[in-house]
Design an enzyme around this catalytic site. Structure first.
Site, mmCIF file in Angstrom:
data_model
loop_
_atom_site.group_PDB
_atom_site.id
_atom_site.type_symbol
_atom_site.label_atom_id
_atom_site.label_comp_id
_atom_site.label_asym_id
_atom_site.label_seq_id
_atom_site.Cartn_x
_atom_site.Cartn_y
_atom_site.Cartn_z
ATOM 1 N N SER A 206 31.657 42.460 -47.163
ATOM 2 C CA SER A 206 32.016 42.411 -48.571
ATOM 3 C C SER A 206 31.170 43.391 -49.386
ATOM 4 O O SER A 206 31.155 44.584 -49.104
ATOM 5 C CB SER A 206 31.889 40.968 -49.077
ATOM 6 O OG SER A 206 32.552 40.787 -50.304
ATOM 7 N N HIS B 260 39.093 35.661 -47.305
ATOM 8 C CA HIS B 260 37.796 36.298 -47.478
ATOM 9 C C HIS B 260 36.677 35.338 -47.067
ATOM 10 O O HIS B 260 36.714 34.149 -47.359
ATOM 11 C CB HIS B 260 37.601 36.703 -48.941
ATOM 12 C CG HIS B 260 36.361 37.523 -49.154
ATOM 13 N ND1 HIS B 260 36.316 38.867 -48.893
ATOM 14 C CD2 HIS B 260 35.123 37.171 -49.584
ATOM 15 C CE1 HIS B 260 35.098 39.317 -49.154
ATOM 16 N NE2 HIS B 260 34.352 38.307 -49.574
ATOM 17 N N ASP C 243 43.238 38.245 -48.531
ATOM 18 C CA ASP C 243 41.997 38.618 -49.202
ATOM 19 C C ASP C 243 42.326 39.672 -50.253
ATOM 20 O O ASP C 243 42.947 40.686 -49.928
ATOM 21 C CB ASP C 243 41.017 39.177 -48.164
ATOM 22 C CG ASP C 243 39.667 39.549 -48.728
ATOM 23 O OD1 ASP C 243 39.472 39.507 -49.957
ATOM 24 O OD2 ASP C 243 38.777 39.903 -47.921
#
Length: 308
Positions: free
Chosen positions: A155, A279, A249
């Site tokens: 991320s 996610h 996501d």
């Protein structure tokens, strides 16, 4: 969305998280994220875990070093955790990194970089780069083989990881042989179709993303490639790259666009889309089996590139 029972269970767990009343919204968000830890499953045994403190500019930075064995000259991976640049810690990623270290048979140096809004861009990036320099300078003491050096992150941490790689190349620090980017943040614009499709989640949502970028980065820097890697043009010398994406996501499309840009620049890219995943699933291996599969794929990719 076609959600598996395991994904539903993980989302139910997230919904059930209770955070004590904290007036500070940032502190509350960090506390909430820390409560994701059990979703990673049990803490896997590993040969050695140690804490180190290094000096980054005027600030001491904590590192957590995972060692899978007593062997010398092991591969080494620098890891930057996720958390939208304002949350996450060594603790939030401890369990996945134990597994990744054991599977890859590599030392992992996890970086406790400073967080926004107290330390906005480019502090976290500078901390991560300083950790890279420390690893290079202390490889012998660390027992690391600099011919087998990788960088990885998930991320926001993946955004930092790939920006560190770019900076290293520009500074002629050509040591990184590969990078592993798990559902990377690559663009502050938030304009891809997946941001529209999943603007209300699950896990991430558009409102939270806007807040995160506002905390991390002034508007005048939104197109700075050191913050938004998709804006980078000097990519032709980038090392082999793994990009793992989750189908459900909002970051999916910007990760795919970055993969495509790397490919067009002549970079070797391995791209994997995990169907039905949300996610954060990399940290949910105690509930979602694909989380473990993603760790295994990452370890396999790293090992392949270490052994070239």
């Amino acid at each position: 969305m076609q959600l598996s029972e395991q994904v539903k269970k993980a989302l139910d767990y997230i919904q059930s998280i209770e955070v004590p009343a904290i007036e500070n919204k940032i502190a509350a968000g960090r506390s909430f994220y820390e409560k994701f830890i059990p979703m990673a499953g049990t803490e896997e045994a590993i040969f050695k875990v140690e804490q180190r403190e290094i000096l980054a500019f005027d600030q001491k930075i904590n590192l957590r070093i995972y060692r899978p064995s007593a062997e010398e000259e092991l591969p080494v991976i620098i890891y930057l955790h996720g958390g939208w640049f304002n949350a996450g810690s060594l603790a939030t990623h401890d369990r996945p990194l134990r597994k990744l270290s054991n599977l890859s048979r590599a030392i992992i140096v996890a970086v406790d970089y400073r967080l926004a809004p107290e330390f906005p861009f480019p502090t976290g990036l500078n901390d991560g780069y300083n950790a890279l320099e420390w690893v290079v300078e202390n490889a012998k003491t660390l027992g690391a083989d600099l011919n087998r050096l990788a960088i990885a992150g998930d991320s926001a941490g993946a955004a930092l990881a790939t920006a560190i790689t770019v900076r290293a190349l520009k500074n002629n620090l050509n040591k990184i042989v590969c990078q592993a980017l798990i559902y990377p943040v690559t663009d502050a614009a938030l304009q891809t179709p997946s941001w529209q499709e999943f603007k209300d989640g699950p896990v991430l949502n558009y409102e939270g993303a806007v807040e995160a970028w506002d905390l991390y980065l002034p508007l005048t820097e939104r197109e700075n490639p050191a913050a938004s890697p998709l804006r980078e043009t000097a990519l032709s010398s980038m090392p082999a790259t793994l990009i793992i994406l989750a189908e459900y996501d909002p970051l999916r499309d910007e990760g795919a666009l970055y993969a495509e840009k790397l490919k067009k620049s002549g970079v070797q890219v391995q791209q994997s889309l995990y169907k039905g995943m949300v996610h954060g699933f990399f940290q949910m291996g105690g509930i979602i089996e694909e989380g473990n599969l993603a760790i295994e794929e990452t370890a396999h990719f790293l090992t392949q590139n270490f052994n070239k």
